[in-house]
Every structure is written in C-alpha cells, then in structure tokens.
Write a protein that holds these residues in place. Structure first.
Motif, PDB file in Angstrom:
ATOM      1  N   CYS A   1     102.937  69.093 108.987  1.00 34.50           N
ATOM      2  CA  CYS A   1     104.168  69.108 108.200  1.00 34.50           C
ATOM      3  C   CYS A   1     105.065  70.262 108.641  1.00 34.50           C
ATOM      4  O   CYS A   1     106.274  70.081 108.815  1.00 34.50           O
ATOM      5  N   GLU A   2     104.469  71.428 108.835  1.00 32.86           N
ATOM      6  CA  GLU A   2     105.237  72.590 109.294  1.00 32.86           C
ATOM      7  C   GLU A   2     105.836  72.328 110.671  1.00 32.86           C
ATOM      8  O   GLU A   2     106.992  72.647 110.924  1.00 32.86           O
TER       9      GLU A   2
ATOM     10  N   VAL B   1     118.098  63.782 104.123  1.00 34.71           N
ATOM     11  CA  VAL B   1     116.816  63.637 104.801  1.00 34.71           C
ATOM     12  C   VAL B   1     115.783  64.442 104.029  1.00 34.71           C
ATOM     13  O   VAL B   1     115.954  65.638 103.824  1.00 34.71           O
ATOM     14  N   GLU B   2     114.749  63.750 103.573  1.00 33.70           N
ATOM     15  CA  GLU B   2     113.657  64.412 102.875  1.00 33.70           C
ATOM     16  C   GLU B   2     112.430  64.338 103.769  1.00 33.70           C
ATOM     17  O   GLU B   2     112.157  63.297 104.375  1.00 33.70           O
ATOM     18  N   LEU B   3     111.715  65.443 103.835  1.00 34.06           N
ATOM     19  CA  LEU B   3     110.454  65.456 104.546  1.00 34.06           C
ATOM     20  C   LEU B   3     109.365  65.649 103.507  1.00 34.06           C
ATOM     21  O   LEU B   3     109.301  66.683 102.841  1.00 34.06           O
ATOM     22  N   MET B   4     108.539  64.615 103.335  1.00 32.68           N
ATOM     23  CA  MET B   4     107.435  64.674 102.391  1.00 32.68           C
ATOM     24  C   MET B   4     106.318  65.478 103.042  1.00 32.68           C
ATOM     25  O   MET B   4     105.871  65.150 104.150  1.00 32.68           O
ATOM     26  N   VAL B   5     105.888  66.550 102.364  1.00 32.34           N
ATOM     27  CA  VAL B   5     104.930  67.494 102.943  1.00 32.34           C
ATOM     28  C   VAL B   5     103.865  67.888 101.925  1.00 32.34           C
ATOM     29  O   VAL B   5     103.981  67.575 100.747  1.00 32.34           O
ATOM     30  N   ARG B   6     102.874  68.592 102.429  1.00 31.75           N
ATOM     31  CA  ARG B   6     101.875  69.280 101.606  1.00 31.75           C
ATOM     32  C   ARG B   6     101.820  70.703 102.109  1.00 31.75           C
ATOM     33  O   ARG B   6     101.962  70.957 103.312  1.00 31.75           O
ATOM     34  N   SER B   7     101.565  71.652 101.244  1.00 35.86           N
ATOM     35  CA  SER B   7     101.532  73.060 101.643  1.00 35.86           C
ATOM     36  C   SER B   7     100.386  73.356 102.612  1.00 35.86           C
ATOM     37  O   SER B   7     100.456  74.290 103.390  1.00 35.86           O
ATOM     38  N   THR B   8      99.350  72.531 102.607  1.00 33.58           N
ATOM     39  CA  THR B   8      98.188  72.748 103.470  1.00 33.58           C
ATOM     40  C   THR B   8      98.263  71.948 104.773  1.00 33.58           C
ATOM     41  O   THR B   8      97.288  71.886 105.512  1.00 33.58           O
ATOM     42  N   CYS B   9      99.411  71.382 105.064  1.00 34.93           N
ATOM     43  CA  CYS B   9      99.559  70.463 106.204  1.00 34.93           C
ATOM     44  C   CYS B   9     100.228  71.159 107.387  1.00 34.93           C
ATOM     45  O   CYS B   9     101.429  71.419 107.360  1.00 34.93           O
ATOM     46  N   GLY B  10      99.446  71.448 108.428  1.00 40.19           N
ATOM     47  CA  GLY B  10      99.997  72.069 109.628  1.00 40.19           C
ATOM     48  C   GLY B  10     100.974  71.170 110.356  1.00 40.19           C
ATOM     49  O   GLY B  10     101.986  71.631 110.895  1.00 40.19           O
TER      50      GLY B  10
ATOM     51  N   GLU C   1     114.957  55.794 102.091  1.00 32.66           N
ATOM     52  CA  GLU C   1     114.209  54.811 102.866  1.00 32.66           C
ATOM     53  C   GLU C   1     113.306  55.518 103.873  1.00 32.66           C
ATOM     54  O   GLU C   1     113.761  56.380 104.620  1.00 32.66           O
ATOM     55  N   GLU C   2     112.034  55.112 103.911  1.00 31.17           N
ATOM     56  CA  GLU C   2     111.106  55.729 104.852  1.00 31.17           C
ATOM     57  C   GLU C   2     111.538  55.441 106.286  1.00 31.17           C
ATOM     58  O   GLU C   2     111.842  54.299 106.640  1.00 31.17           O
ATOM     59  N   PHE C   3     111.588  56.487 107.093  1.00 32.61           N
ATOM     60  CA  PHE C   3     111.998  56.366 108.495  1.00 32.61           C
ATOM     61  C   PHE C   3     110.823  56.547 109.449  1.00 32.61           C
ATOM     62  O   PHE C   3     110.670  55.792 110.403  1.00 32.61           O
ATOM     63  N   ALA C   4     109.990  57.550 109.228  1.00 32.25           N
ATOM     64  CA  ALA C   4     108.889  57.833 110.147  1.00 32.25           C
ATOM     65  C   ALA C   4     107.750  58.512 109.403  1.00 32.25           C
ATOM     66  O   ALA C   4     107.966  59.212 108.424  1.00 32.25           O
ATOM     67  N   CYS C   5     106.560  58.297 109.930  1.00 36.13           N
ATOM     68  CA  CYS C   5     105.362  58.894 109.356  1.00 36.13           C
ATOM     69  C   CYS C   5     104.586  59.576 110.470  1.00 36.13           C
ATOM     70  O   CYS C   5     104.409  59.000 111.541  1.00 36.13           O
ATOM     71  N   TRP C   6     104.130  60.773 110.212  1.00 35.24           N
ATOM     72  CA  TRP C   6     103.310  61.602 111.100  1.00 35.24           C
ATOM     73  C   TRP C   6     104.059  62.132 112.312  1.00 35.24           C
ATOM     74  O   TRP C   6     104.168  63.326 112.477  1.00 35.24           O
ATOM     75  N   GLU C   7     104.568  61.267 113.165  1.00 30.31           N
ATOM     76  CA  GLU C   7     105.281  61.697 114.374  1.00 30.31           C
ATOM     77  C   GLU C   7     106.727  61.244 114.295  1.00 30.31           C
ATOM     78  O   GLU C   7     107.004  60.141 113.828  1.00 30.31           O
TER      79      GLU C   7
END
Length: 88
Positions: free
Chosen positions: A18-19, A7-16, A63-69
């Motif tokens: 994402c945390e 499971v990979e979580l695509m994030v940005r360091s400035t993304c609350g 494979e993409e599973f979910a975005c944002w929520e």
C-alpha cells in the motif's frame, strides 16, 4: 473542463504494498490534477469487509480501477479521460 477526479487508495496501515503504490501513483494523480486520498479500510468496518485482504485498491470516482498493481500509463490515461472507468 470536467470535474476533478477523486482517486481513493484503499489501504491498511500494515500493508507495505500500500505504501509503495501510494508513492507510485501520487505524482500521476497530481499531474492529472486529480485528488488522492488514502482510506484505511480497517477504520471503516464495511470497507474492511468489502476489501478484506485485497489492498491496495485504486478507486476513481467511486469505481474500482486497479487492485494490487497499478500501471502508471493506464492510470494517467484513465484520469485524462475524466475518470470514467472503462468496464471492459
């Protein structure tokens, strides 16, 4: 027994968000015996272009599973199925 899901979580360091999502899904992924890794899209130019501002994104075995929520029950069910993302 199948392979351990990645499971990979695509994030940005400035993304609350994402945390928040990382903290939310970590116990679900651990309970399923899968591996979770956080991928900073800004560290990879191709990923930064692919995902743009569309983070956090959960990717299971490529494979993409979910975005944002993310719904924890749906994530747990997906991981129990072996990570074969349902592309309905």
């Amino acid at each position: 027994m199948g392979a351990v899901a990645e499971v990979e979580l695509m994030v940005r360091s400035t993304c609350g968000s994402c945390e928040r999502v990382a903290a939310q899904i970590a116990p679900v992924v651990a309970e399923a015996g899968a591996r979770l890794s956080l991928v900073d899209v800004d560290a990879h130019p191709g990923l930064a272009i692919e995902f743009g501002d569309r983070v956090p994104v959960v990717v299971i075995d490529g494979e993409e599973f979910a975005c944002w929520e993310v719904d924890n029950a749906e994530l747990a069910a997906e991981l129990a199925r072996g990570g074969q993302v349902d592309s309905r």
